[in-house]
Design a protein around this motif. Structure first.
Motif, PDB file in Angstrom:
ATOM      1  N   GLU A   1     -88.734  71.200 -39.204  1.00 27.81           N
ATOM      2  CA  GLU A   1     -87.992  71.347 -37.737  1.00 27.81           C
ATOM      3  C   GLU A   1     -87.852  69.940 -37.100  1.00 27.81           C
ATOM      4  O   GLU A   1     -88.844  69.203 -36.872  1.00 27.81           O
ATOM      5  CB  GLU A   1     -89.328  72.027 -36.862  1.00 27.81           C
ATOM      6  CG  GLU A   1     -89.307  71.989 -35.339  1.00 27.81           C
ATOM      7  CD  GLU A   1     -90.157  73.070 -34.862  1.00 27.81           C
ATOM      8  OE1 GLU A   1     -90.032  74.000 -34.534  1.00 27.81           O
ATOM      9  OE2 GLU A   1     -91.273  72.457 -34.615  1.00 27.81           O
TER      10      GLU A   1
ATOM     11  N   THR B   1     -86.324  71.339 -30.368  1.00 31.75           N
ATOM     12  CA  THR B   1     -87.081  72.203 -31.037  1.00 31.75           C
ATOM     13  C   THR B   1     -88.320  71.878 -31.354  1.00 31.75           C
ATOM     14  O   THR B   1     -88.580  70.825 -32.279  1.00 31.75           O
ATOM     15  CB  THR B   1     -86.112  72.588 -32.298  1.00 31.75           C
ATOM     16  OG1 THR B   1     -85.051  72.904 -31.916  1.00 31.75           O
ATOM     17  CG2 THR B   1     -86.764  73.932 -32.838  1.00 31.75           C
TER      18      THR B   1
ATOM     19  N   ASN C   1     -87.491  80.613 -42.310  1.00 30.51           N
ATOM     20  CA  ASN C   1     -88.069  79.743 -41.369  1.00 30.51           C
ATOM     21  C   ASN C   1     -89.348  80.038 -40.986  1.00 30.51           C
ATOM     22  O   ASN C   1     -89.834  81.365 -41.057  1.00 30.51           O
ATOM     23  CB  ASN C   1     -87.173  79.670 -40.053  1.00 30.51           C
ATOM     24  CG  ASN C   1     -87.701  78.915 -38.835  1.00 30.51           C
ATOM     25  OD1 ASN C   1     -88.229  79.465 -38.027  1.00 30.51           O
ATOM     26  ND2 ASN C   1     -87.855  77.470 -38.890  1.00 30.51           N
TER      27      ASN C   1
ATOM     28  N   THR D   1     -82.039  77.447 -32.582  1.00 35.37           N
ATOM     29  CA  THR D   1     -83.565  77.455 -32.571  1.00 35.37           C
ATOM     30  C   THR D   1     -84.191  77.793 -31.120  1.00 35.37           C
ATOM     31  O   THR D   1     -85.370  78.183 -31.335  1.00 35.37           O
ATOM     32  CB  THR D   1     -84.099  76.088 -32.910  1.00 35.37           C
ATOM     33  OG1 THR D   1     -83.755  75.318 -32.044  1.00 35.37           O
ATOM     34  CG2 THR D   1     -83.703  75.582 -34.241  1.00 35.37           C
TER      35      THR D   1
END
Lengths: 456, 174
Positions: free
Chosen positions: A93, A98, A221, A337
């Motif tokens: 990340e 985010t 993810n 995101t």
């Protein structure tokens, strides 16, 4: 309709259901005592292909940025050949704005491990690597703690509940990155996992066919995998009752925005943080209800919908619905995101564009010339415009450069330059008067390709 | 920036008789890290992390030892190590202060914060204090946008650091 019950934040106190001050690490015992690993139990009672079909039916789309359907991605794997197959979990990340995966890893890492175990069963993957960014020191330790618990309770390792996969007991490891945004690009991640510099690969071959160590590999993810456990537990009908479906009359082939989503909100708001809501929540609702309004009561000016690579929403897009359709409706790259950055009336958009251009210039891996040079020059031009030395030519040049670099114009291997150019292009276009007022009103005789439309 | 060419032609390597990759560390890596990967090269990042953790940076001799340990050419190890910002090929201060400068942090006042820390320490970003205690760096997004501005000091993240309370992050350091 607001989300009635938290799903990913079930064990992580979050407004409006709980107070973030009460957040603490949820270990194996507490996780199982509150319905954890039930999804895994249900998945293990099913044939692997049936699990993939269920995820496909639920139309779970990837939560890492691109929104690619997870079940479809899983179904791209070739038939088993008895050799090794890998899962690479993207916990790199690094996209400014985010910070959602960090929340899951900090407080409820078993939710991720459950999703990993289900994916390994469904796709017949024997080894999982959680690629976590190097700066997440505490999170890497927390993950390791949870993984150790999972090994002790036979989720992974010898005697695992998953049984042997590809004639091996399933393993799950933490693999730390070392400070490179590009390693969040899936093939850059694989290169880094193999001990090389994180240079994205030319595709095809796609990772499902030849990924990590040239073997079939699935890359998902953190948030996508965290959603798989609750999905297996409660089923596709439940999942599709949340979020935003297709409008009436739209064929099923058009992907929708089902399910809940983590939204990170930061910038000029009173209560920044991560919130869970149905996909399709309005930006205005997220700001006013969740984030408790604009900081110091100032007026809204702009927002980044989902990480800085997605472009910008202007003052007239305050009520934009944050779902996978946002790119088409609001002329930005997409939901990304869902890391929302809010800017108030006093924000200097030239400075914002300069900040974003610097990020991409800094993080370009240098492989493709249009990106390496383009991002650097955009940063230099914007620095000059910000300092007051720019001309109209500079603005033309920015638009020209941004239209000609990236995977979409077809000049780079990966999408990093697309992120850079969408950000700069949407900011310059949506706030043109502000940029125009900052530069000398002179244009040379040079004709910009962007102005005559030759690059479109 | 990962792609800047680093001229190492003609550089001499300082050597010492004691290895950086000690037999104890090697044994630990062989037991815990190498079995995780199907190739030795894949262990490179974890091994670089481990050696840097012990010595605070990665001297050229250490890179050569790592290359021998993983059956790689030293150039392959340098190629990888020089790509990642977290690997230090030059000595750094005892405390590495990385101030995030990405968008949320800049919106919330990172510029003033960086200036204050810089003046207090008497060094510009990228520099180390003469006593070798502090190295000041800017960083791109540290993943803490909701508690911006933020800074990472060695392995500890400090959140909601403002120009008027930044000294608390220095007070915690010896």
């Amino acid at each position: 309709m607001p989300l009635a019950q938290p799903v990913l934040c079930k064990r992580i106190p979050t407004y409006p259901w709980g107070d973030p001050k009460d957040r603490q690490y949820v270990g194996y015992d507490q996780f199982t005592a509150t319905g954890g690993y039930v999804g895994l139990t249900k998945a293990l009672a099913m044939a692997p292909k049936a699990v993939i079909d269920l995820v496909k039916e639920a139309e779970l789309r990837g939560r890492g940025g691109a929104g690619f359907p997870a079940g479809l991605k899983w179904s791209f794997l070739p038939p088993e050949d008895g050799q090794r197959r890998y899962l690479a979990v993207n916990a790199d990340e690094s996209e400014p704005g985010t910070f959602k995966d960090r929340l899951l890893i900090d407080f409820d890492p078993h939710l991720l491990l459950e999703g990993i175990a289900i994916a390994m069963h469904a796709c017949r993957l024997d080894t999982a690597y959680i690629y976590i960014r190097g700066e997440y020191h505490a999170q890497a330790k927390t993950l390791q703690r949870a993984i150790d618990e999972a090994y002790a309770h036979k989720i992974f390792g010898e005697g695992s509940r998953l049984g042997q996969i590809n004639a091996l007991w399933p393993n799950c490891y933490v693999h730390r990155g070392a400070g490179a945004y590009i390693c969040g690009e899936e093939t850059g991640l694989l290169e880094s996992l193999e001990g090389k510099r994180g240079w994205p690969r030319i595709k095809p071959p796609f990772p499902a066919v030849a990924g990590a160590f040239a073997r079939p590999t699935i890359i998902n993810n953190v948030e996508t995998l965290a959603m798989v456990g609750p999905l297996l537990d409660q089923g596709p009908t439940w999942f599709k009752s949340l979020g935003k479906g297709r409008p009436d009359g739209v064929p099923a082939s058009v992907p929708a925005s089902f399910g809940p989503k983590l939204y990170g909100i930061s910038g000029h708001v009173n209560r920044p943080g991560v919130y869970e809501e149905n996909l399709g929540i309005k930006l205005s609702t997220l700001i006013e209800d969740h984030a408790a309004g604009m900081l110091k009561g100032k007026k809204f000016k702009a927002a980044i919908p989902g990480g800085i690579s997605m472009g910008v929403l202007g003052p007239d897009e305050y009520h934009a619905e944050l779902d996978f359709d946002i790119g088409r409706k609001h002329n930005c790259l997409g939901l990304g995101t869902a890391g929302v950055i809010v800017m108030d009336q006093d924000t200097d958009m030239v400075a914002v564009a300069r900040n974003i251009a610097r990020f991409f210039a800094h993080e370009s891996c240098g492989q493709c010339t249009p990106c390496r040079e383009g991002t650097g020059w955009m940063y230099k031009v914007l620095t000059r415009v910000e300092a007051g030395g720019g001309t109209l030519d500079d603005l033309d040049l920015l638009l020209e450069v941004s239209a000609s670099m990236g995977a979409m114009p077809g000049t780079t291997i990966c999408g990093l330059a697309d992120g850079a150019n969408w950000a700069v292009r949407t900011i310059v276009n949506k706030f043109w008067p502000e940029f125009e007022a900052r530069v000398a009103q002179t244009r040379s005789n040079r004709v910009s390709l962007a102005v005559v439309g030759a690059t479109h | 920036m990962a792609w800047i060419a680093k001229n190492s032609a003609g550089a001499t390597i300082e050597r010492r008789s004691e290895p950086y990759l000690t037999p104890v560390l090697k044994a630990k890596l062989e037991a815990d890290v190498l079995p995780r990967y199907p190739t030795k090269r894949a262990a490179l990042l974890p091994v670089l992390h481990a050696v840097q953790h012990e010595h605070h940076w990665l001297p050229a001799q250490a890179l050569e030892e790592i290359a021998a340990f993983l059956d790689l050419a030293p150039s392959q190890v340098l190629d990888t190590a020089s790509f990642y910002e977290e690997f230090w090929l030059n000595p750094k201060g005892k405390y590495l202060i990385m101030v995030c400068q990405s968008l949320s942090c800049e919106l919330m006042g990172q510029t003033g914060l960086l200036g204050k820390i810089s003046r207090k320490l008497g060094i510009a970003p990228g520099q180390t204090t003469p006593d070798g205690k502090y190295t000041l760096m800017t960083a791109e997004c540290l993943g803490s946008c909701g508690s911006a501005p933020c800074a990472l000091v060695n392995e500890v993240l400090h959140e909601n650091i403002h120009a008027d309370n930044f000294e608390r992050i220095l007070d915690t350091l010896e």
